[in-house]
Design an enzyme around this catalytic site. Structure first.
Site, PDB file in Angstrom:
ATOM      1  N   PRO A 116     -10.860 -15.171   8.278  1.00  0.00           N
ATOM      2  CA  PRO A 116     -11.009 -15.630   9.662  1.00  0.00           C
ATOM      3  C   PRO A 116     -12.468 -15.490  10.089  1.00  0.00           C
ATOM      4  CG  PRO A 116      -9.834 -13.505   9.571  1.00  0.00           C
ATOM      5  CD  PRO A 116     -10.119 -13.915   8.163  1.00  0.00           C
ATOM      6  N   GLN A 155      -5.014 -15.639  13.673  1.00  0.00           N
ATOM      7  CA  GLN A 155      -5.403 -14.241  13.894  1.00  0.00           C
ATOM      8  C   GLN A 155      -5.519 -13.971  15.387  1.00  0.00           C
ATOM      9  OE1 GLN A 155      -9.367 -12.434  13.550  1.00  0.00           O
ATOM     10  NE2 GLN A 155      -8.543 -11.228  11.845  1.00  0.00           N
ATOM     11  N   CYS A 159     -12.888  -6.469  14.311  1.00  0.00           N
ATOM     12  CA  CYS A 159     -14.021  -7.021  15.062  1.00  0.00           C
ATOM     13  C   CYS A 159     -14.831  -5.891  15.694  1.00  0.00           C
ATOM     14  CB  CYS A 159     -13.524  -7.974  16.142  1.00  0.00           C
ATOM     15  SG  CYS A 159     -14.883  -8.691  17.069  1.00  0.00           S
ATOM     16  N   LYS A 209      -5.775  -7.283   9.591  1.00  0.00           N
ATOM     17  CA  LYS A 209      -7.090  -7.248   8.920  1.00  0.00           C
ATOM     18  C   LYS A 209      -7.860  -6.074   9.515  1.00  0.00           C
ATOM     19  CE  LYS A 209     -11.174  -9.985   7.722  1.00  0.00           C
ATOM     20  NZ  LYS A 209     -12.255  -9.709   8.665  1.00  0.00           N
ATOM     21  N   ASP A 233     -18.633  -9.199   0.524  1.00  0.00           N
ATOM     22  CA  ASP A 233     -19.668  -9.330  -0.506  1.00  0.00           C
ATOM     23  C   ASP A 233     -19.287 -10.232  -1.664  1.00  0.00           C
ATOM     24  OD1 ASP A 233     -21.269  -7.722   0.955  1.00  0.00           O
ATOM     25  OD2 ASP A 233     -21.029  -5.930  -0.286  1.00  0.00           O
ATOM     26  N   ARG A 288     -18.190 -15.823   4.277  1.00  0.00           N
ATOM     27  CA  ARG A 288     -19.413 -16.628   4.347  1.00  0.00           C
ATOM     28  C   ARG A 288     -19.599 -17.541   3.145  1.00  0.00           C
ATOM     29  NH1 ARG A 288     -22.611 -11.244   5.805  1.00  0.00           N
ATOM     30  NH2 ARG A 288     -21.029 -10.524   4.329  1.00  0.00           N
TER      31      ARG A 288
HETATM   32  C1  LIG Z   1     -19.528 -16.167  11.691  1.00  0.00           C
HETATM   33  C2  LIG Z   1     -18.499 -15.113  11.393  1.00  0.00           C
HETATM   34  C3  LIG Z   1     -17.412 -14.964  12.239  1.00  0.00           C
HETATM   35  C4  LIG Z   1     -16.425 -14.009  11.961  1.00  0.00           C
HETATM   36  N1  LIG Z   1     -15.305 -13.945  12.746  1.00  0.00           N
HETATM   37  C5  LIG Z   1     -14.264 -13.136  12.380  1.00  0.00           C
HETATM   38  C6  LIG Z   1     -13.003 -13.205  13.041  1.00  0.00           C
HETATM   39  O1  LIG Z   1     -12.786 -14.047  13.920  1.00  0.00           O
HETATM   40  N2  LIG Z   1     -12.039 -12.329  12.665  1.00  0.00           N
HETATM   41  C7  LIG Z   1     -12.225 -11.424  11.658  1.00  0.00           C
HETATM   42  O2  LIG Z   1     -11.308 -10.664  11.345  1.00  0.00           O
HETATM   43  N3  LIG Z   1     -13.395 -11.357  10.994  1.00  0.00           N
HETATM   44  C8  LIG Z   1     -14.400 -12.214  11.310  1.00  0.00           C
HETATM   45  N4  LIG Z   1     -15.546 -12.220  10.578  1.00  0.00           N
HETATM   46  C9  LIG Z   1     -15.666 -11.310   9.418  1.00  0.00           C
HETATM   47  C10 LIG Z   1     -15.167 -12.009   8.146  1.00  0.00           C
HETATM   48  O3  LIG Z   1     -13.790 -12.350   8.237  1.00  0.00           O
HETATM   49  C11 LIG Z   1     -15.387 -11.123   6.908  1.00  0.00           C
HETATM   50  O4  LIG Z   1     -14.654  -9.927   7.097  1.00  0.00           O
HETATM   51  C12 LIG Z   1     -16.858 -10.759   6.689  1.00  0.00           C
HETATM   52  O5  LIG Z   1     -17.687 -11.902   6.852  1.00  0.00           O
HETATM   53  C13 LIG Z   1     -17.062 -10.176   5.277  1.00  0.00           C
HETATM   54  O6  LIG Z   1     -16.653 -11.106   4.302  1.00  0.00           O
HETATM   55  P1  LIG Z   1     -17.713 -11.996   3.465  1.00  0.00           P
HETATM   56  O7  LIG Z   1     -18.719 -11.079   2.848  1.00  0.00           O
HETATM   57  O8  LIG Z   1     -16.865 -12.723   2.446  1.00  0.00           O
HETATM   58  O9  LIG Z   1     -18.360 -12.942   4.447  1.00  0.00           O
HETATM   59  C14 LIG Z   1     -16.546 -13.153  10.835  1.00  0.00           C
HETATM   60  C15 LIG Z   1     -17.666 -13.320   9.998  1.00  0.00           C
HETATM   61  C16 LIG Z   1     -18.618 -14.281  10.255  1.00  0.00           C
HETATM   62  C17 LIG Z   1     -19.778 -14.457   9.297  1.00  0.00           C
END
Ligand SMILES: Cc1cc2nc3c(=O)[nH]c(=O)nc-3n(C[C@H](O)[C@H](O)[C@H](O)COP(=O)(O)O)c2cc1C
Length: 385
Positions: free
Chosen positions: A56, A114, A144, A183, A246, A269
């Site tokens: 999400p 979510q 969050c 989450k 990561d 990301r």
């Molecule tokens: C732009 C952005 C918005 C995000 N919004 C949410 C969200 O709405 N809900 C949530 O649980 N995590 C949110 N996250 C966190 C991601 O779900 C994830 O936990 C975090 O980016 C780490 O994962 P990654 O390294 O694969 O990016 C967000 C991350 C980014 C970059």
């Protein structure tokens, strides 16, 4: 190094027909994707046979990106698809599909909205509204870290108050016709014993599965995600536990599966930057290519990824055009390009030109001009935010 290709049909046969006893399945096969815990949720409508999920993400995990990723899933793969977080204060007063956050594509299935929530009346009213998305499950955000969430006792703030968090899960489970997942992060402090107790409490309160982003609140998305906590939490529970954090490449996702034994990898990301990562992972696991790409190999180097970026951008723009009002589509295209461009050698230039485009036709033109020559994509970038 990718693990040797494995066929999930073999695992299927092994688990469902008894042709191959569980102890005869190679450790690599089992570790690549333990399916048993998901199978326990099949009677509740949860079907997962591919171990990757889009995380999400506000402004990113909307219908256009979800449909772009769906175009790259191995044919017939079944997975779960999260929306960005939706405010339980806002949902009750709005109509599903009015804002881009609640638009659902016509072919979209297995949606997991979510919810950012903590009060029963808002939870109940939000659940009633979310029926309009035809979800298969509901996820509660306990990760969050932004100050507004902390002030309102939402998101990761709930991790500082286990009794309240337990009440939120029990209340949501009581009102929800669908399974409820959570989450979460490591928590407010780096205390794995606390995390494990908290995760056990969530399971006992009725959570159907957990998605763990093993960073503490103050890290936001910086620093290292402690994958070892994913393994520890999974070991302590009997519901599925997916890992997050990561993962930039298919190899990273496979390494997380291998090193933690988790029940799936949630990708944020990097999935927005290289939506074909699900194809790369599927290919490494011996799964078929996406529909319409039979005979093609997944992009495997910087130049073929650069070329795929151009195709993915077109898929994204088409989906945004179908899904959103023009102004909303342009805004989301800008944000999508902003994230994805970090991995492209000249991505900043692409982002600058797309962001300056007043409408989708002009954005299509600047994208076509940018990709008229070869573009290279890096395997990794520095993810400081
Ligand atoms: C732009 C952005 C918005 C995000 N919004 C949410 C969200 O709405 N809900 C949530 O649980 N995590 C949110 N996250 C966190 C991601 O779900 C994830 O936990 C975090 O980016 C780490 O994962 P990654 O390294 O694969 O990016 C967000 C991350 C980014 C970059």
């Amino acid at each position: 190094m990718l693990p040797e290709a494995v066929s999930f049909d073999v695992v299927d046969d092994a688990l469902t027909t008894g042709d191959l006893r569980n102890d005869q399945v190679s450790p690599l096969l089992r570790q690549a994707f333990p399916r048993e815990r998901w199978a326990q949720l099949a009677h509740r409508g949860i079907h997962v046979d591919f171990p990757c999920f889009l995380a999400p993400m506000v402004g990113l995990s909307h219908a256009a990106l979800r449909q772009t990723i769906a175009a790259y899933l191995p044919a017939k793969a079944q997975t779960l698809v999260f929306t960005e977080m939706l405010s339980s204060r806002r949902l009750p007063t709005e109509r599903i599909g009015d804002r881009p956050e609640t638009v659902r594509g016509p072919q979209e299935t297995a949606l997991v909205p979510q919810l950012l929530a903590n009060e029963e009346r808002f939870i109940a009213a939000s659940i009633a509204k979310l029926a309009g998305l035809a979800p298969v499950a509901l996820d509660i955000n306990m990760g969050c870290p932004v100050s507004k969430a902390l002030r309102h006792n939402w998101g990761v703030a709930l991790m500082g108050d286990p009794r309240y968090a337990e009440e939120v899960v029990r209340t949501t489970v009581r009102h929800s016709p669908w399974p409820v997942s959570v989450k979460l992060r490591t928590g407010l402090n780096d205390d794995p014993a606390y995390l494990i107790d908290f995760a056990r409490m969530l399971e006992a309160a009725g959570a159907a599965w957990l998605s763990l982003h093993p960073r503490i609140a103050s890290q936001q998305r910086r620093g290292r995600a402690r994958w070892e906590y994913i393994a520890r939490v999974r070991d302590a529970l009997s519901i599925p536990v997916t890992g997050n954090g990561d993962v930039q490449t298919a190899n990273d996702a496979l390494a997380m599966l291998r090193e933690t034994g988790c029940d799936g990898v949630m990708i944020g990301r990097a999935a927005a930057a290289r939506p074909w990562i699900v194809w790369q992972i599927g290919e490494a696991l011996g799964l078929p290519p996406p529909l319409g790409r039979a005979g093609d190999a997944a992009p495997s180097d910087g130049w073929s990824e650069g070329a795929e970026f151009a195709r993915a951008l077109t898929v994204f723009i088409d989906a945004a055009e179908r899904s959103f009002r023009p102004a909303d589509a342009v805004k989301r295209l800008g944000f999508f390009t902003h994230w994805g461009a970090r991995w492209l050698d000249f991505g900043h230039e692409l982002w600058r030109r797309v962001a300056a485009s007043p409408d989708l036709p002009s954005a299509r033109c600047v994208a076509a001009a940018f990709f008229s020559g070869p573009q290279r994509m890096s395997e990794r970038t520095v993810l400081a935010s």
